[in-house]
Design a protein around this motif. Sequence first.
Motif, short mmCIF file in Angstrom:
data_model
loop_
_atom_site.label_atom_id
_atom_site.label_comp_id
_atom_site.label_asym_id
_atom_site.label_seq_id
_atom_site.Cartn_x
_atom_site.Cartn_y
_atom_site.Cartn_z
N ALA A 296 48.17 68.62 33.49
CA ALA A 296 47.30 67.90 32.54
C ALA A 296 47.07 68.73 31.29
CB ALA A 296 45.97 67.56 33.22
N ARG A 297 46.84 70.01 31.45
CA ARG A 297 46.62 70.87 30.28
C ARG A 297 47.87 70.97 29.43
NH1 ARG A 297 43.45 75.80 33.40
NH2 ARG A 297 41.32 74.99 33.20
N LEU A 298 49.01 71.12 30.08
CA LEU A 298 50.26 71.25 29.34
C LEU A 298 50.58 69.99 28.55
CD1 LEU A 298 52.43 73.05 32.04
CD2 LEU A 298 51.64 74.04 29.89
N LYS A 299 50.29 68.83 29.14
CA LYS A 299 50.59 67.55 28.48
C LYS A 299 49.46 67.09 27.56
CE LYS A 299 51.23 65.28 32.28
NZ LYS A 299 51.48 64.08 33.13
N GLY A 300 48.25 67.62 27.78
CA GLY A 300 47.09 67.16 27.02
C GLY A 300 46.66 65.77 27.43
N THR A 301 46.85 65.45 28.71
CA THR A 301 46.49 64.13 29.23
C THR A 301 45.58 64.30 30.44
OG1 THR A 301 48.47 64.10 30.65
CG2 THR A 301 48.66 63.11 28.46
N PRO A 302 44.80 63.29 30.81
CA PRO A 302 43.87 63.41 31.93
C PRO A 302 44.57 63.79 33.23
CG PRO A 302 43.37 61.45 30.65
CD PRO A 302 44.66 61.98 30.11
N VAL A 303 43.82 64.46 34.10
CA VAL A 303 44.35 64.90 35.39
C VAL A 303 44.66 63.69 36.26
CG1 VAL A 303 43.86 66.21 37.49
CG2 VAL A 303 43.02 67.04 35.27
N GLU A 304 45.83 63.71 36.86
CA GLU A 304 46.22 62.69 37.83
C GLU A 304 46.39 63.38 39.17
OE1 GLU A 304 49.51 60.29 36.58
OE2 GLU A 304 48.89 60.34 34.47
N ASP A 305 45.45 63.20 40.05
CA ASP A 305 45.50 63.89 41.33
C ASP A 305 44.57 63.20 42.33
OD1 ASP A 305 46.16 66.54 42.90
OD2 ASP A 305 43.99 66.27 43.09
N HIS A 306 45.00 63.22 43.59
CA HIS A 306 44.17 62.67 44.66
C HIS A 306 44.10 63.66 45.82
CE1 HIS A 306 43.91 58.82 42.63
NE2 HIS A 306 45.22 58.86 42.45
N THR A 311 36.88 65.25 40.67
CA THR A 311 37.07 64.22 39.63
C THR A 311 35.93 64.20 38.63
OG1 THR A 311 36.12 62.57 41.12
CG2 THR A 311 38.51 62.77 41.10
N THR A 312 34.72 64.56 39.09
CA THR A 312 33.59 64.59 38.16
C THR A 312 33.79 65.65 37.09
OG1 THR A 312 32.06 63.83 39.87
CG2 THR A 312 31.10 64.89 37.96
N LEU A 313 34.20 66.84 37.51
CA LEU A 313 34.43 67.93 36.55
C LEU A 313 35.66 67.65 35.70
CD1 LEU A 313 33.75 71.08 38.79
CD2 LEU A 313 32.24 70.08 37.07
N ASP A 314 36.75 67.22 36.35
CA ASP A 314 38.02 67.08 35.63
C ASP A 314 38.08 65.89 34.69
OD1 ASP A 314 38.78 69.33 36.94
OD2 ASP A 314 40.53 68.47 37.95
N SER A 315 37.14 64.96 34.82
CA SER A 315 37.15 63.79 33.93
C SER A 315 36.29 63.99 32.70
CB SER A 315 36.67 62.55 34.69
OG SER A 315 35.33 62.71 35.13
N SER A 316 35.61 65.14 32.63
CA SER A 316 34.72 65.39 31.49
C SER A 316 35.36 66.37 30.52
CB SER A 316 33.39 65.98 31.99
OG SER A 316 32.64 66.48 30.90
N PRO A 317 35.33 66.08 29.21
CA PRO A 317 35.87 67.03 28.23
C PRO A 317 35.03 68.29 28.10
CG PRO A 317 34.79 65.18 27.14
CD PRO A 317 34.84 64.84 28.60
N ILE A 318 33.82 68.24 28.67
CA ILE A 318 32.97 69.44 28.64
C ILE A 318 33.38 70.42 29.74
CG2 ILE A 318 30.60 70.30 28.79
CD1 ILE A 318 31.19 68.54 26.35
N THR A 319 33.66 69.91 30.93
CA THR A 319 33.99 70.77 32.07
C THR A 319 35.48 70.88 32.33
OG1 THR A 319 33.55 68.86 33.50
CG2 THR A 319 31.78 70.48 33.22
#
Length: 439
Positions: A296-306, A311-319
């Motif tokens: 996600a960081r390399l692509k600059g796109t939201p995390v896709e993972d299950h 998900t609370t932390l990874d969906s926020s641009p703050i955390t």
Amino acid sequence: MTVLLSGRHFGLLPRLASEINSTSRILFSESQQFWGPYTPYYPVEEYQQPPIGCSITQASTLLQRHGARYPTSGASKRIQRSLQKLLNASKYTDMKLEFLRSYQWHLGVADLVPLGSTQSFHSGAEIYHRYSHLVDDHMLPFVRASGGDRVVMSAVNWTAGFADASRQLYHPSVSVIISEADTSNNTLKNSMCPNSRASKNETNTWRDIFSPSIVHRLNTAAVGAEILSQDIPELMSLCAFETVSEEKESQFCDLFSLQEFQAYEHYQDLQKYYMTGYGNPLGRVQGVGYVNELLARLKGTPVEDHTQTNTTLDSSPITFPLDRTVYADFSHDDEMVAIYSALGLFPQTHPPSSTEASPQSTWVVSRLVPFSGRMITEKMQCFEAGIPRDFIRILINDEIQPLAFCGAGDGLCGLEAFVDSQIYARHNGDGDFEKCFLE
């Protein structure tokens, strides 16, 4: 726990940043490179600048193990049980054991030792000097840590080293601390696979091959000690823990030869391989969540993972921001081994042998996850025929990984090819994660 403040630790002034490259490996003992996960950090190779025509646009991500520490509570109990056998001896017939007559246990439990603090401080300074062109007032490193005290303090010391190297111009902070509770989703701690079972058969087989001569020698030198094969790895680890604690060679190191420490290294190699490495059917899946965060960081796109991601932390641009140029995550050795395996690093045609140690082995724990060991994933832009393309390379303790699974094996891999190669992670472990919880 140990913290460095203003670059000092109880009167200890960390080495100047300009000296770091020449002092990255602190020499205590000839045997220290064979202490497995208790080896003090050293660069496996000298850092190489990007190829001509390439420039680093994102140091994404530094993943670093905590610094040198005291033994964990479980290890401490095992070591002391084995040590007590030597202390109970009726007499010593070898002068190397005479120090035991007045020996007293003095190690703490699990917390960083001063050397561990300094290691992280030096890492922060090194990262600043290497990637300072990516940093400014509005673009500081984003720092996360797993919630264990020694991990958090390693992250804090790293930020202090980074700030010190920048002459206090830039002082990143630890923005996210992820709980290590068993019920917490945490990609920096291997605690989310209750069905994971590490095989000890291979490790014990090798232990019982290399240890009998040591058992005989110690029982002869310490009359009545009744040392057994299982005591040997514990006593050998005491050499490492006392050395990193006192920053001078422990007298326990003198009880074993260099060749015996080489055998001990292989013992630790087997242990990690079957703990969270390729040898455990549910080992590498424990690194999947982190790999998907990295993608996600390399692509600059939201995390896709299950799997393990929060998900609370990874969906926020703050955390979990996606726009930083430098990221730093702090973790544990077992989790890092799982991440290496999930990525496909250090592939093994055959499992490490449980009956002999091969000097050609690439699965060497002291080179993979020493104290303060680190993985750096660099994103860079290279020009081919005047056209810019994104590439990545991965360094483990500054050794460039070949990445033959997505490139020519020269350490450079096109970003898209690298993402495509991570099928196991992108497919959430191909069903392995569900096996972590099946009854």
